[in-house]
Design an enzyme around this catalytic site. Structure first.
Site, PDB file in Angstrom:
ATOM      1  CE  LYS A 149      -4.336  -1.275   2.235  1.00  0.00           C
ATOM      2  NZ  LYS A 149      -5.179  -1.091   3.433  1.00  0.00           N
ATOM      3  CD  GLU A 191      -0.487   0.437  12.690  1.00  0.00           C
ATOM      4  OE1 GLU A 191      -1.245  -0.557  12.668  1.00  0.00           O
ATOM      5  OE2 GLU A 191      -0.689   1.467  12.006  1.00  0.00           O
ATOM      6  CD  GLU A 243      -8.410  -2.564   2.967  1.00  0.00           C
ATOM      7  OE1 GLU A 243      -7.200  -2.360   3.121  1.00  0.00           O
ATOM      8  OE2 GLU A 243      -9.297  -1.841   3.397  1.00  0.00           O
ATOM      9  CG  HIS A 254      -5.977   1.834  10.784  1.00  0.00           C
ATOM     10  ND1 HIS A 254      -5.683   0.844  11.698  1.00  0.00           N
ATOM     11  CD2 HIS A 254      -4.803   2.119  10.147  1.00  0.00           C
ATOM     12  CE1 HIS A 254      -4.387   0.538  11.605  1.00  0.00           C
ATOM     13  NE2 HIS A 254      -3.841   1.293  10.674  1.00  0.00           N
TER      14      HIS A 254
HETATM   15  P1  NAD Z   1       7.427   8.414  10.211  1.00  0.00           P
HETATM   16  O1  NAD Z   1       7.763   7.875   8.910  1.00  0.00           O
HETATM   17  O2  NAD Z   1       6.985   9.844  10.291  1.00  0.00           O
HETATM   18  O3  NAD Z   1       8.684   8.214  11.180  1.00  0.00           O
HETATM   19  C1  NAD Z   1       8.600   8.661  12.500  1.00  0.00           C
HETATM   20  C2  NAD Z   1       9.760   9.615  12.851  1.00  0.00           C
HETATM   21  O4  NAD Z   1      10.907   8.854  13.137  1.00  0.00           O
HETATM   22  C3  NAD Z   1      10.147  10.560  11.748  1.00  0.00           C
HETATM   23  O5  NAD Z   1      10.525  11.809  12.315  1.00  0.00           O
HETATM   24  C4  NAD Z   1      11.360   9.885  11.137  1.00  0.00           C
HETATM   25  O6  NAD Z   1      12.222  10.762  10.484  1.00  0.00           O
HETATM   26  C5  NAD Z   1      12.003   9.310  12.357  1.00  0.00           C
HETATM   27  N1  NAD Z   1      12.838   8.135  12.156  1.00  0.00           N
HETATM   28  C6  NAD Z   1      12.648   7.128  11.287  1.00  0.00           C
HETATM   29  N2  NAD Z   1      13.536   6.161  11.516  1.00  0.00           N
HETATM   30  C7  NAD Z   1      14.315   6.566  12.533  1.00  0.00           C
HETATM   31  C8  NAD Z   1      15.393   5.985  13.235  1.00  0.00           C
HETATM   32  N3  NAD Z   1      15.812   4.752  12.969  1.00  0.00           N
HETATM   33  N4  NAD Z   1      15.979   6.692  14.225  1.00  0.00           N
HETATM   34  C9  NAD Z   1      15.522   7.939  14.540  1.00  0.00           C
HETATM   35  N5  NAD Z   1      14.473   8.517  13.947  1.00  0.00           N
HETATM   36  C10 NAD Z   1      13.892   7.840  12.943  1.00  0.00           C
HETATM   37  O7  NAD Z   1       6.277   7.571  10.938  1.00  0.00           O
HETATM   38  P2  NAD Z   1       5.963   6.001  10.997  1.00  0.00           P
HETATM   39  O8  NAD Z   1       5.283   5.807  12.293  1.00  0.00           O
HETATM   40  O9  NAD Z   1       7.132   5.191  10.659  1.00  0.00           O
HETATM   41  O10 NAD Z   1       4.918   5.790   9.805  1.00  0.00           O
HETATM   42  C11 NAD Z   1       3.656   6.402   9.836  1.00  0.00           C
HETATM   43  C12 NAD Z   1       3.112   6.434   8.425  1.00  0.00           C
HETATM   44  O11 NAD Z   1       2.966   5.107   7.951  1.00  0.00           O
HETATM   45  C13 NAD Z   1       1.772   7.103   8.303  1.00  0.00           C
HETATM   46  O12 NAD Z   1       1.790   8.004   7.237  1.00  0.00           O
HETATM   47  C14 NAD Z   1       0.825   5.951   7.988  1.00  0.00           C
HETATM   48  O13 NAD Z   1      -0.274   6.336   7.218  1.00  0.00           O
HETATM   49  C15 NAD Z   1       1.722   5.011   7.270  1.00  0.00           C
HETATM   50  N6  NAD Z   1       1.285   3.600   7.314  1.00  0.00           N
HETATM   51  C16 NAD Z   1       1.204   2.942   6.136  1.00  0.00           C
HETATM   52  C17 NAD Z   1       0.845   1.612   6.121  1.00  0.00           C
HETATM   53  C18 NAD Z   1       0.838   0.844   4.828  1.00  0.00           C
HETATM   54  O14 NAD Z   1       0.381  -0.300   4.807  1.00  0.00           O
HETATM   55  N7  NAD Z   1       1.363   1.410   3.768  1.00  0.00           N
HETATM   56  C19 NAD Z   1       0.567   0.950   7.318  1.00  0.00           C
HETATM   57  C20 NAD Z   1       0.665   1.661   8.512  1.00  0.00           C
HETATM   58  C21 NAD Z   1       1.032   3.001   8.495  1.00  0.00           C
HETATM   59  N1  GLY Z   2      -1.899  -1.247   7.280  1.00  0.00           N
HETATM   60  C1  GLY Z   2      -3.060  -1.772   6.645  1.00  0.00           C
HETATM   61  C2  GLY Z   2      -2.785  -2.533   5.413  1.00  0.00           C
HETATM   62  O1  GLY Z   2      -1.658  -2.675   4.995  1.00  0.00           O
HETATM   63  O2  GLY Z   2      -3.694  -3.026   4.805  1.00  0.00           O
END
Ligand code: NAD
Ligand code: GLY
Length: 368
Positions: A149, A191, A243, A254
């Site tokens: 996704k 998650e 999905e 969510h």
């Molecule tokens: P993010 O990508 O914003 O990362 C969180 C923070 O941590 C950022 O400031 C980043 O720069 C920092 N960071 C990353 N790796 C680091 C490291 N190793 N050390 C220090 N800092 C680090 O947030 P997230 O929680 O990783 O991802 C959230 C996003 O993921 C949302 O946009 C959400 O919609 C998406 N998401 C997508 C799916 C999917 O299936 N595609 C599933 C769940 C969430």
């Molecule tokens: N995080 C929800 C999905 O990948 O379907």
């Protein structure tokens, strides 16, 4: 001489859109073997952000160069607020500026924001090029990097513009989690915990027993949590890549969570925080519908609270929550559909009476 990765585990993902391995271990990003066997690209662009680049950019770049890739690197602004068209355009500008053709490879180095945007760029650039996910947050390792996704946000709704596009490989280097701030780590635990109630009651019990080890970032505990989460996700997306049914259970919490994120403005609450709180609301909705016992709710809230996550929603007006939830991708003809728990380690998707939804929202912090 290249570094050696230790205790590497592999989880295989098999979808109509692609078969690929998830590699889980320590020292992976620097190890030549990690990058072996990828189709030789004409231009390999690491897409990362200003926070992650100084930590891991050069190590990934050096390992790719050692594997024979011509490497460029792009640093995006950091944060959910930048998961938008303007930032996406920076990726296309970079690729065209570097003369990248259809044989280019993108490497998404960062959390879910970088992963989702880079994946979407890979889906669109010259109608689709290959990409590799190198998730560096717990949330991205257990969830967002797997399953294809990809998306950016729209002011009217989260992840509304996107595509399904599977990566060629996912590289979960557990060492990168050492630098993750505690609040981001907790967001990833939300998650991780999610997989228990929806798919594996035994995993929920394991997390309850091993939460202290996880919070201490114990290597063995992290390896198990990431592997089991990836196994569950791979199993679900293998059955339902796009999905059309089952995959929706991965969105437990969510519908409420996205309303919190959008209602407060993206970035105010972290995605994992909003999802964690949304899971408490969704568990309460499940109990209110008579699907699970009432004690399911305090059990989940206790675990999330111990993980350092907020379990009470922000005091947005209840009407605003409902309005935002109608934009959810699971909504059909304006009717909101919720992921609900249907038993231990079992979930389904269904609508719920508006009055019950509003009662649940008020019980968990909504105003009005
Ligand atoms: P993010 O990508 O914003 O990362 C969180 C923070 O941590 C950022 O400031 C980043 O720069 C920092 N960071 C990353 N790796 C680091 C490291 N190793 N050390 C220090 N800092 C680090 O947030 P997230 O929680 O990783 O991802 C959230 C996003 O993921 C949302 O946009 C959400 O919609 C998406 N998401 C997508 C799916 C999917 O299936 N595609 C599933 C769940 C969430
Ligand atoms: N995080 C929800 C999905 O990948 O379907």
């Amino acid at each position: 001489m290249s570094a050696i990765a230790t205790d590497v585990q592999r989880v295989q993902v098999a979808t109509p859109g692609g078969h690929y391995p998830i590699l889980i271990g320590n020292g992976l990003i620097e190890c030549a073997e990690t990058w072996a066997g990828l189709t030789r690209s004409t231009c390999t662009a690491i897409v990362t952000n200003r926070t992650v680049a100084p930590l891991y950019g050069e190590r990934v770049s050096a390992a790719l160069r050692a594997a024979g890739h011509r490497v460029t690197m792009l640093e995006l602004p950091d944060g959910e607020a930048h998961k938008d068209w303007t930032t996406l355009q920076l990726i296309f500008d970079h690729l065209l500026g570097q003369g990248c053709d259809r044989k280019a490879l993108l490497v998404a180095l960062g959390g879910g924001v970088v992963g989702d945007m880079t994946g979407f760029a890979a889906a669109c650039y010259m109608r689709g090029i290959d990409f590799v996910q190198v998730p560096t947050t717990l949330l991205a390792q257990v969830d967002s990097s797997v399953g294809g996704k990809t998306a950016i946000n729209h002011p009217l709704g989260k992840n509304m513009i996107g595509a399904f596009h599977q990566p060629r490989r996912v590289v979960c280097d557990l060492d990168t989690l050492a630098t993750l701030p505690p609040r981001e780590f907790a967001a990833g635990l939300a998650e991780t915990i999610k997989y228990g109630p929806i798919a594996d009651e035994a995993f929920l019990g394991w997390i309850e027993r091993n939460l202290s080890a996880l919070l201490a970032r114990d290597g063995a505990a992290l390896a198990h949590a990431v592997r089991r989460s990836c196994e569950i996700k791979a199993d679900v997306v293998g059955q339902d890549e796009r999905e059309s049914g089952l995959r929706a259970i991965l969105n437990f919490g969510h519908t409420f969570g996205h309303a919190i994120e959008a209602g407060l403005g993206y970035g105010e609450w972290l995605h994992g925080e909003a999802v964690g709180c949304g899971m408490v609301m969704a568990a309460d909705l499940s109990a209110a519908l008579g699907l699970v016992p009432a004690d399911t709710v305090p059990r989940l809230a206790r675990l999330l609270g111990q993980a350092g996550l907020p379990v009470r929603g922000p005091a947005l007006p209840v009407d605003r929550y409902v309005e935002l939830m109608r934009v959810d991708k699971k909504a059909e003809a304006g009717e909101i559909r919720f992921v609900v728990l249907e038993g231990p380690g079992r979930a389904g998707v269904r609508p719920a009476p508006d009055a019950i939804v509003r009662k649940v929202l008020r019980r968990h912090g909504a105003a009005g």
